[in-house]
Design a protein around this motif. Structure first.
Motif, PDB file in Angstrom:
ATOM      1  N   PRO A 368      -1.700  -0.167  18.893  1.00 20.68           N
ATOM      2  CA  PRO A 368      -2.828  -1.025  19.038  1.00 20.68           C
ATOM      3  C   PRO A 368      -3.214  -1.595  17.807  1.00 20.68           C
ATOM      4  N   LEU A 369      -2.987  -0.472  16.600  1.00 20.71           N
ATOM      5  CA  LEU A 369      -3.163  -0.845  15.314  1.00 20.71           C
ATOM      6  C   LEU A 369      -2.239  -1.945  14.703  1.00 20.71           C
ATOM      7  N   TRP A 645     -16.746  -6.544   8.059  1.00 20.38           N
ATOM      8  CA  TRP A 645     -17.156  -5.734   9.063  1.00 20.38           C
ATOM      9  C   TRP A 645     -16.232  -4.913   9.946  1.00 20.38           C
ATOM     10  N   TYR A 646     -15.119  -5.602  10.357  1.00 16.23           N
ATOM     11  CA  TYR A 646     -14.159  -5.024  11.192  1.00 16.23           C
ATOM     12  C   TYR A 646     -13.223  -4.095  10.270  1.00 16.23           C
ATOM     13  N   LEU A 649     -15.211  -1.210  10.684  1.00 13.41           N
ATOM     14  CA  LEU A 649     -15.448  -0.652  12.139  1.00 13.41           C
ATOM     15  C   LEU A 649     -14.180   0.621  12.086  1.00 13.41           C
ATOM     16  N   LEU A 650     -12.890  -0.028  11.790  1.00  9.25           N
ATOM     17  CA  LEU A 650     -11.990   1.166  11.547  1.00  9.25           C
ATOM     18  C   LEU A 650     -12.286   2.375  10.561  1.00  9.25           C
ATOM     19  N   VAL A 651     -13.025   2.021   9.720  1.00  9.18           N
ATOM     20  CA  VAL A 651     -13.410   3.372   9.127  1.00  9.18           C
ATOM     21  C   VAL A 651     -14.418   4.123   9.859  1.00  9.18           C
ATOM     22  N   THR A 652     -15.351   3.358  10.707  1.00  6.82           N
ATOM     23  CA  THR A 652     -16.164   4.073  11.551  1.00  6.82           C
ATOM     24  C   THR A 652     -15.441   4.859  12.717  1.00  6.82           C
ATOM     25  N   TRP A 653     -14.279   4.342  13.058  1.00  3.74           N
ATOM     26  CA  TRP A 653     -13.586   4.828  14.127  1.00  3.74           C
ATOM     27  C   TRP A 653     -12.548   6.093  13.410  1.00  3.74           C
ATOM     28  N   GLY A 654     -12.806   6.355  12.157  1.00  5.19           N
ATOM     29  CA  GLY A 654     -11.971   7.343  11.745  1.00  5.19           C
ATOM     30  C   GLY A 654     -10.833   7.194  10.902  1.00  5.19           C
ATOM     31  N   LEU A 655     -10.735   5.955  10.542  1.00  6.39           N
ATOM     32  CA  LEU A 655      -9.770   5.787   9.420  1.00  6.39           C
ATOM     33  C   LEU A 655     -10.273   6.209   8.186  1.00  6.39           C
ATOM     34  N   SER A 656      -9.713   7.051   7.234  1.00  8.67           N
ATOM     35  CA  SER A 656     -10.096   7.206   5.760  1.00  8.67           C
ATOM     36  C   SER A 656     -10.376   5.648   5.018  1.00  8.67           C
ATOM     37  N   ARG A 657     -11.252   5.718   4.150  1.00  8.14           N
ATOM     38  CA  ARG A 657     -11.194   4.469   3.361  1.00  8.14           C
ATOM     39  C   ARG A 657      -9.829   4.003   2.763  1.00  8.14           C
ATOM     40  N   ARG A 658      -9.072   5.096   2.215  1.00  8.93           N
ATOM     41  CA  ARG A 658      -7.796   4.950   1.886  1.00  8.93           C
ATOM     42  C   ARG A 658      -6.928   4.364   2.878  1.00  8.93           C
ATOM     43  N   GLU A 659      -6.904   4.809   4.129  1.00 10.78           N
ATOM     44  CA  GLU A 659      -6.008   4.113   5.159  1.00 10.78           C
ATOM     45  C   GLU A 659      -6.844   2.787   5.568  1.00 10.78           C
TER      46      GLU A 659
END
Lengths: 752, 231
Positions: A368-369, A645-646, A649-659
């Protein structure tokens, strides 16, 4: 705060957008007005060359031999108003000087050359005696003498053996010169088109971002007309402030590129570039109009055009028509029209094609990513359609020009290697003959270890049977030996060199073949010193960088009384050295000193001069690419800001800022790489058009088609840099503590 | 005794406005056991959203300690920012579900793909996104995109995403703030039913006193009292 202040406060919050817009107008104006400045100068210079004496005529000998001082004296004694005209290279710089005889010109008082001589203003005229001295300078090709005839001279009044012919300075560049100017105009229009696209893209973004403010102002009672009026004033002020310095910068650019451009003009057409003042007000006017058109809102499109499929079919249709049209176009103008159709078609299709590709890829990915990534790319392709298309056009143009220039350099170097195959080059001194030197070389040099030939140049009247006779250059070579047999011929009969050595025909250059429609196996009637001969065309050879037609004959086939305008020897003396050659020639010609030059030096100089030919084109394409890259960078930045924002949202969902930054890099690179990949076929096609259609139509000679995958990699690397630039700018949005608010108009779900 | 899911000690946050330093909150102590629910109330600017951002690692406190799901984050620790960021990212990815007032969905993905993406990131690769959407009453909208459904349906999809990842803690920032009363009630009913069913701890920031009252305890950020019993 009034309506205007509220409207323009946008730029207080987005100062970089204003700077980008201003820079874009300034750079666009600089590029176009610089280009226009040089084109104006070229047009003026070519115009002078053709018009200065376009209505004049000259007296020629019917036997095809060049006129001499004796002919001048005979005609004057017959009471005819003729004037000698001798063009010589300017020893102090680039360009030519023209020697005339003021006394002889006196009888032109009522003719075209008379009185104020308006056509001659600005021409560097010198006295005939000085021109004659300069013509005799060692190392220079002796220029032909011309006898200009006044209007009072008629063909009937000429003594036997003479005829009237029209006088044009240098070779007949009329059509080629116009084509060259058309090329420059086309490049200028393309630059204008690309910059207008980019301007529109950046300005439209600011409009989109201010849509909510417009709606609010409208609700507060500000009429729509007033808002539009304020926007118009904004555009006019911005254009006014940026266009003026842009025109000034364009003049500086033209000055910087002027020398190289002047050399191109000389190399291609033997025309000196005159430093005329360009019509700067026209540049300002055009740019103001372009900025206004680029920034004005588009009126409603027809319904069928709005539907994506309808537009797609339209694009495809234009693309197909343009491609077929290019292959069959009868002239350069139609070729450019067809290229324009292909570009419009590609411009319409590419964003849709990219979105389609991304939709297909996203449906095939299970992750999905990964699906999100492709979907985001599809949105970007649509949202950034204008800068994407502009970048694609520019990349295609850069690829085509780069390929053309490299092909040209490679071909030209190979061609030079063949033409300068001998080690030494010796020019026969003024007033001396090459006969004894030729005998001496034939006697002393052994054919197995050494090679040489004698070159004699002049002019010859050629009748191809398809129209009037033409005077073209004559290149007589003898003996026909190993120094020539490596020449690459574009087309030929079997064993052309042997046939030439046996006086079975002649070779012609590509320019003559193209202009007069002559091919291998055709017959030409040559008139030389009164002798008329029919000769078969044995082959066609490439002859780069000049427009003149030329016939190559075996020197042994020349009439005994042929007087060459220029004579030289090319020699590879085997074991013999320079000193042996020098002493031998000095003894034969009885001169204190002869000039002997290494062909490698000549080759280096010729290469240097030829590389100047494309300085302008390279500079323009590079600057346009910089502009397009910067525009995509800015647009990408603004676009991704609206999507930040989106990413958060990925960061909020647990991706590190690096990811998350990695995802940003993937999306940015995906966009720019796809643009580059789609630009490649367009670039290769454009190369083909330049090489096989535009170049022969514009310059009279063609090049082999070549592709350089190395350039493709370079462009991909460049697009990678642009993609990384967008990601690096955007990376700031992902820093801790920088939660970006979602744009109000996207709370309903945003663009997909 | 079961350790708390969320515990803060002496948590403080301030920001600089011009030359003035404004305290958002200071010395904040919270403790929430598994399955408990807490509502944060208070006027705008009282620090509700800031606190939620801090307890999921999107912002950092000026001082104090956050212990969450067995992991301790102390502003005084010498831990590198990168290592801290990794620990927070891992918690958010697998154990903390966040619901905002708006735009919890990727606009370029269908509702089903949004649920799948969130579950996959949490390591729930076998999650049936259709089933979760069905449980939230929007199963027939699975293939629609966020801009093709109503605001209430988008919030239901957002909750489907959060519950599909099977979190230990849900942080909801005004989850019904943009909805009409009727839809807001429906969404809130679903939220509390699923929360109770899954035994998940919930922290909810809201202006809506009725919604706040449905939590077991309420923390008024504007006039801070110790969390007391709800209702």
């Amino acid at each position: 705060m009034n309506a205007a202040a509220a409207l323009f406060s946008h730029y207080r919050r987005h100062p970089l957008q204003l700077v980008a817009l201003a820079l874009m107008i300034l750079i666009s104006t600089m590029l176009w007005s610089g280009m226009n400045h040089l084109t104006d100068q070229a047009r003026s210079s070519l115009g002078r060359a053709e018009q200065s004496l376009s209505e004049g005529s000259q007296v020629i000998r019917e036997d095809g031999a060049p006129v001499t001082v004796a002919d001048f004296a005979r005609l004057r004694r017959a009471g005819l108003c003729v004037m000698p005209w001798l063009e010589v290279p300017d020893p102090d710089g680039v360009g030519r000087l023209i020697g005339i005889d003021p006394l002889a010109a006196a009888c032109f008082a009522s003719g075209a050359m008379s009185g104020e001589q308006p056509a001659l203003d600005g021409e560097p005229f010198i006295d005939m005696a000085r021109a004659a001295r300069l013509a005799g300078s060692p190392g220079d090709e002796a220029p032909p003498l011309v006898l200009l005839a006044a209007d009072s001279v008629s063909a009937d009044g000429l003594p036997t053996g003479y005829a009237l012919a029209s006088f044009a300075r240098g070779p007949d560049t009329g059509e080629l010169g116009a084509s060259f100017l058309l090329n420059l105009d086309a490049l200028g229009v393309l630059v204008l088109l690309i910059t207008a696209l980019l301007l529109r893209a950046v300005y439209q973004l600011s409009i989109v971002q201010r849509r909510d403010s417009f709606a609010l102002l409208h609700r507060f009672g500000v009429p729509g007309k007033r808002i539009n009026g304020l926007l118009m004033i904004e555009v006019l002020v911005l254009a006014g402030v940026c266009v003026l310095p842009g025109v000034w910068a364009g003049a500086q650019l033209a000055r910087a590129l002027g020398e190289g451009f002047g050399r191109s003009l000389e190399g291609l057409f033997d025309v000196t570039l005159y430093a005329d003042g360009s019509q700067w007000w026209r540049s300002i006017l055009v740019m103001m109009i372009v900025v206004l058109i680029a920034c004005l809102p588009v009126r409603t499109l027809p319904h069928w055009l709005k539907r994506s499929r309808g537009v797609g079919w339209l694009g495809l249709g234009l693309l197909a028509i343009g491609m077929v049209w290019v292959a069959w176009s009868p002239g350069l103008v139609w070729t450019f029209v067809a290229v324009g159709l292909v570009f419009v078609g590609a411009g319409v299709l590419v964003p849709r094609l990219m979105a389609g590709i991304m939709a297909t890829l996203s449906s095939r990915v299970d992750d999905p990513l990964g699906r999100w990534r492709y979907r985001e790319l599809g949105v970007m392709a649509r949202q950034l359609a204008l800068p994407v298309v502009a970048l694609q056009f520019t990349l295609a143009l850069v690829l085509a020009v780069q390929t053309l220039v490299t092909t040209f350099e490679a071909t030209f170097e190979q061609w030079l290697d063949q033409r300068l195959a001998a080690h030494w080059y010796v020019q026969v001194p003024e007033g001396r003959s090459g006969d004894r030197a030729a005998d001496w070389l034939a006697q002393k040099l052994e054919p197995g270890t050494a090679a040489w030939h004698r070159i004699r140049r002049g002019t010859v009247m050629v009748d191809s049977g398809a129209g009037p006779s033409h005077r073209v250059d004559l290149l007589a070579v003898s003996p026909i030996g190993p120094l020539m047999e490596k020449w690459t011929l574009q087309s030929s009969l079997a064993h052309p060199w042997k046939l030439l050595a046996d006086n079975q025909g002649v070779l012609i250059n590509e320019q003559l073949a193209l202009r007069y429609g002559v091919g291998v196996g055709d017959s030409l009637v040559l008139t030389l010193n009164g002798r008329v001969q029919s000769r078969t065309v044995l082959g066609v050879y490439a002859d780069y960088g000049r427009p003149s037609g030329e016939v190559l004959v075996n020197g042994a086939d020349l009439p005994a009384d042929f007087q060459p305008e220029f004579e030289s020897f090319s020699i590879s003396p085997g074991g013999r050295g320079e000193a042996w050659l020098v002493s031998g020639f000095e003894r034969i010609w009885q001169v204190p000193e002869i000039e002997i030059r290494e062909n490698s030096d000549i080759r280096a100089m010729a290469t240097r001069v030829f590389r100047q030919t494309f300085v302008l084109t390279r500079a323009m394409t590079f600057l346009t690419l910089t502009l397009a890259g910067t525009a995509l960078l800015i647009m990408g930045w603004v676009f991704i800001t609206s999507r930040a924002w989106y990413l958060q949202l990925l960061v909020t969902w647990g991706l590190s800022r690096r990811e998350a930054f990695g995802e940003l890099v993937r999306v940015s690179l995906g966009l720019t790489t796809t643009v580059s990949l789609l630009a490649l076929p367009l670039g290769v096609w454009l190369t083909w058009v330049l090489v096989h259609r535009i170049n022969p139509q514009a310059f009279g000679w063609s090049l082999p088609m070549a592709v350089y995958p190395g350039f493709w990699l370079e462009l991909l690397a460049l697009s990678t840099v642009i993609g990384l630039g967008i990601a690096a700018l955007m990376g700031r949005q992902l820093r801790p503590g920088r939660m970006v608010a979602l744009p109000a108009n996207q709370s309903g779900g945003g663009e997909r | 005794m079961t350790p708390p899911v969320l515990e803060t000690k002496g948590l403080s946050k301030s920001f600089v406005s011009g030359t003035e330093r404004v305290d958002v909150f200071s010395g904040l102590d919270i403790s929430l056991a598994p399955g408990q629910s807490l509502s944060l109330v208070g006027r705008s600017g009282s620090g509700k959203s800031t606190l939620l951002n801090i307890v999921c690692g999107l912002e950092s406190a000026d001082c104090g300690t956050v212990s969450i799901l067995g992991q301790r984050f102390d502003t005084g620790d010498a831990e590198s920012p990168r290592a801290r960021e990794r620990r927070w990212a891992s918690l958010r990815r697998q154990r903390i579900g966040v619901v905002f007032q708006d735009a919890n969905l990727m606009p370029a993905l269908s509702l089903a793909d949004n649920v799948r993406l969130r579950a996959r990131l949490a390591g729930r690769s076998t999650t049936d996104s259709q089933d979760w959407l069905q449980r939230l009453g929007i199963g027939e909208l699975a293939n629609r995109y966020p801009d093709q459904v109503s605001g209430g349906q988008r919030q239901r999809a957002a909750m489907a995403m959060v519950f599909a990842m099977q979190p230990d803690l849900i942080l909801a920032d005004e989850p019904t703030g943009s909805l009409d009363r009727h839809t807001a009630d429906e969404v809130a009913d679903t939220l509390f039913a699923l929360q109770a069913d899954a035994g998940v701890t919930l922290v909810l920031a809201t202006h809506d006193t009725e919604l706040a009252g449905r939590c077991e305890s309420i923390l008024d950020m504007a006039h801070r009292n110790d969390p007391g019993p709800g209702g």
